[in-house]
Motif scaffolding. Structure first.
Motif, PDB file in Angstrom:
ATOM      1  N   ALA A 256      -3.988 -77.127 110.405  1.00 28.96           N
ATOM      2  CA  ALA A 256      -3.393 -75.797 110.265  1.00 28.96           C
ATOM      3  C   ALA A 256      -3.833 -74.829 111.362  1.00 28.96           C
ATOM      4  O   ALA A 256      -3.460 -73.659 111.338  1.00 28.96           O
ATOM      5  N   ARG A 257      -4.615 -75.303 112.302  1.00 32.62           N
ATOM      6  CA  ARG A 257      -5.092 -74.410 113.362  1.00 32.62           C
ATOM      7  C   ARG A 257      -3.947 -74.002 114.275  1.00 32.62           C
ATOM      8  O   ARG A 257      -3.020 -74.760 114.509  1.00 32.62           O
ATOM      9  N   GLY A 258      -4.025 -72.772 114.753  1.00 27.70           N
ATOM     10  CA  GLY A 258      -2.996 -72.252 115.639  1.00 27.70           C
ATOM     11  C   GLY A 258      -1.847 -71.578 114.912  1.00 27.70           C
ATOM     12  O   GLY A 258      -0.921 -71.087 115.548  1.00 27.70           O
ATOM     13  N   LEU A 259      -1.899 -71.528 113.585  1.00 24.53           N
ATOM     14  CA  LEU A 259      -0.822 -70.924 112.796  1.00 24.53           C
ATOM     15  C   LEU A 259      -1.134 -69.489 112.378  1.00 24.53           C
ATOM     16  O   LEU A 259      -0.307 -68.842 111.749  1.00 24.53           O
ATOM     17  N   GLY A 260      -2.328 -69.003 112.692  1.00 23.57           N
ATOM     18  CA  GLY A 260      -2.707 -67.635 112.346  1.00 23.57           C
ATOM     19  C   GLY A 260      -3.554 -67.494 111.099  1.00 23.57           C
ATOM     20  O   GLY A 260      -3.916 -66.380 110.726  1.00 23.57           O
ATOM     21  N   ALA A 261      -3.910 -68.608 110.453  1.00 23.21           N
ATOM     22  CA  ALA A 261      -4.706 -68.523 109.225  1.00 23.21           C
ATOM     23  C   ALA A 261      -6.086 -67.934 109.500  1.00 23.21           C
ATOM     24  O   ALA A 261      -6.592 -67.134 108.696  1.00 23.21           O
ATOM     25  N   GLY A 262      -6.706 -68.305 110.600  1.00 22.52           N
ATOM     26  CA  GLY A 262      -8.036 -67.785 110.924  1.00 22.52           C
ATOM     27  C   GLY A 262      -8.027 -66.277 111.083  1.00 22.52           C
ATOM     28  O   GLY A 262      -8.881 -65.578 110.533  1.00 22.52           O
ATOM     29  N   ARG A 263      -7.052 -65.777 111.807  1.00 23.28           N
ATOM     30  CA  ARG A 263      -6.936 -64.323 111.991  1.00 23.28           C
ATOM     31  C   ARG A 263      -6.705 -63.641 110.640  1.00 23.28           C
ATOM     32  O   ARG A 263      -7.328 -62.616 110.339  1.00 23.28           O
ATOM     33  N   LEU A 264      -5.820 -64.182 109.819  1.00 27.58           N
ATOM     34  CA  LEU A 264      -5.553 -63.593 108.508  1.00 27.58           C
ATOM     35  C   LEU A 264      -6.810 -63.567 107.637  1.00 27.58           C
ATOM     36  O   LEU A 264      -7.102 -62.568 106.979  1.00 27.58           O
ATOM     37  N   LEU A 265      -7.546 -64.662 107.641  1.00 32.39           N
ATOM     38  CA  LEU A 265      -8.777 -64.729 106.848  1.00 32.39           C
ATOM     39  C   LEU A 265      -9.814 -63.726 107.351  1.00 32.39           C
ATOM     40  O   LEU A 265     -10.416 -62.988 106.563  1.00 32.39           O
ATOM     41  N   ALA A 266     -10.042 -63.711 108.674  1.00 33.10           N
ATOM     42  CA  ALA A 266     -11.050 -62.813 109.242  1.00 33.10           C
ATOM     43  C   ALA A 266     -10.706 -61.353 108.961  1.00 33.10           C
ATOM     44  O   ALA A 266     -11.573 -60.570 108.535  1.00 33.10           O
ATOM     45  N   GLU A 267      -9.461 -60.985 109.180  1.00 37.89           N
ATOM     46  CA  GLU A 267      -9.068 -59.593 108.969  1.00 37.89           C
ATOM     47  C   GLU A 267      -9.093 -59.223 107.488  1.00 37.89           C
ATOM     48  O   GLU A 267      -9.436 -58.092 107.128  1.00 37.89           O
ATOM     49  N   ALA A 268      -8.776 -60.166 106.608  1.00 39.60           N
ATOM     50  CA  ALA A 268      -8.847 -59.892 105.170  1.00 39.60           C
ATOM     51  C   ALA A 268     -10.296 -59.665 104.740  1.00 39.60           C
ATOM     52  O   ALA A 268     -10.572 -58.782 103.908  1.00 39.60           O
ATOM     53  N   LEU A 269     -11.218 -60.440 105.300  1.00 43.65           N
ATOM     54  CA  LEU A 269     -12.631 -60.239 104.976  1.00 43.65           C
ATOM     55  C   LEU A 269     -13.096 -58.869 105.460  1.00 43.65           C
ATOM     56  O   LEU A 269     -13.761 -58.132 104.727  1.00 43.65           O
ATOM     57  N   VAL A 270     -12.731 -58.497 106.667  1.00 42.49           N
ATOM     58  CA  VAL A 270     -13.107 -57.186 107.207  1.00 42.49           C
ATOM     59  C   VAL A 270     -12.539 -56.063 106.333  1.00 42.49           C
ATOM     60  O   VAL A 270     -13.242 -55.099 106.004  1.00 42.49           O
ATOM     61  N   ARG A 271     -11.275 -56.187 105.941  1.00 42.15           N
ATOM     62  CA  ARG A 271     -10.667 -55.176 105.063  1.00 42.15           C
ATOM     63  C   ARG A 271     -11.419 -55.062 103.738  1.00 42.15           C
ATOM     64  O   ARG A 271     -11.675 -53.964 103.235  1.00 42.15           O
ATOM     65  N   ARG A 272     -11.772 -56.211 103.176  1.00 41.35           N
ATOM     66  CA  ARG A 272     -12.491 -56.194 101.895  1.00 41.35           C
ATOM     67  C   ARG A 272     -13.845 -55.515 102.044  1.00 41.35           C
ATOM     68  O   ARG A 272     -14.249 -54.721 101.188  1.00 41.35           O
ATOM     69  N   PHE A 273     -14.551 -55.803 103.137  1.00 39.48           N
ATOM     70  CA  PHE A 273     -15.827 -55.126 103.366  1.00 39.48           C
ATOM     71  C   PHE A 273     -15.630 -53.622 103.531  1.00 39.48           C
ATOM     72  O   PHE A 273     -16.433 -52.831 103.034  1.00 39.48           O
ATOM     73  N   ALA A 274     -14.576 -53.208 104.222  1.00 44.33           N
ATOM     74  CA  ALA A 274     -14.293 -51.775 104.371  1.00 44.33           C
ATOM     75  C   ALA A 274     -14.065 -51.147 102.989  1.00 44.33           C
ATOM     76  O   ALA A 274     -14.573 -50.053 102.706  1.00 44.33           O
ATOM     77  N   GLU A 275     -13.326 -51.832 102.122  1.00 42.84           N
ATOM     78  CA  GLU A 275     -13.103 -51.340 100.761  1.00 42.84           C
ATOM     79  C   GLU A 275     -14.415 -51.206  99.990  1.00 42.84           C
ATOM     80  O   GLU A 275     -14.552 -50.329  99.134  1.00 42.84           O
ATOM     81  N   LEU A 276     -15.367 -52.080 100.301  1.00 41.45           N
ATOM     82  CA  LEU A 276     -16.664 -52.051  99.625  1.00 41.45           C
ATOM     83  C   LEU A 276     -17.620 -51.040 100.253  1.00 41.45           C
ATOM     84  O   LEU A 276     -18.754 -50.877  99.797  1.00 41.45           O
TER      85      LEU A 276
END
Length: 163
Positions: free
Chosen positions: A101-121
């Motif tokens: 699944a590499r190269g499909l954007g999953a890594g970017r989506l996961l990383a940015e979702a984690l950052v957003r969650r930390f910002a919410e916290l």
């Protein structure tokens, strides 16, 4: 074939153990003296992430495509640490995307979702470490706006028989 990111749940434990085991093996291959490789690493990681799913200061997210888990990200809120001169932050500990699944954007989506969650916290920054030999990860994180701030150095000590 859209990729979705969602909080991990106990039913994801088997896949999390498998992916966590792959991450451990990758790091062990980079430097076997620095990175552990315990027996039955999958069950150890399944236990660890399963425990973290219940911790209020931990964040475990998965990426899913067509009902199949293709990656995960794990982090936790870390409090001020005088030993590392680090204020309260989000500790970005793991990210894994399956090879297929590499190269499909999953890594970017996961990383940015984690950052957003930390910002919410309410944490003021997110800090991660990356294996020195993992140059692909360095490029990936640099593209997402990360900067280098520390270099870990390791020195093996002689065993008791060598002292």
């Amino acid at each position: 074939m859209a990729i979705t990111v969602r909080p991990a749940k106990p039913a994801d434990a088997e896949a999390l153990g498998r992916m966590g085991g792959a991450l451990v093996r990758q790091h062990h291959a980079f430097d076997p003296e620095r990175f552990m490789l315990p027996d039955d690493v999958e069950s150890g990681y399944r236990w660890w992430l399963g425990k973290e799913l219940r911790a209020k200061e931990a964040v475990v997210l998965v990426a899913e495509r067509d009902g199949e888990l293709i990656g995960y990200v794990y982090g936790r809120i870390e409090e001020r640490d005088w030993a590392t001169l680090r204020d309260r932050c989000g500790g970005f500990h793991d990210i894994w995307v399956e090879e297929s699944a590499r190269g499909l954007g999953a890594g970017r989506l996961l990383a940015e979702a984690l950052v957003r969650r930390f910002a919410e916290l309410g944490v003021p920054r997110v800090i991660l470490m990356s294996a020195t030999k993992n140059e692909g990860a360095h490029r990936f994180f640099a593209k997402l706006g990360w900067r280098s701030t520390m270099v870990e150095m390791t020195r093996e000590l002689p065993g008791p028989e060598e002292r």
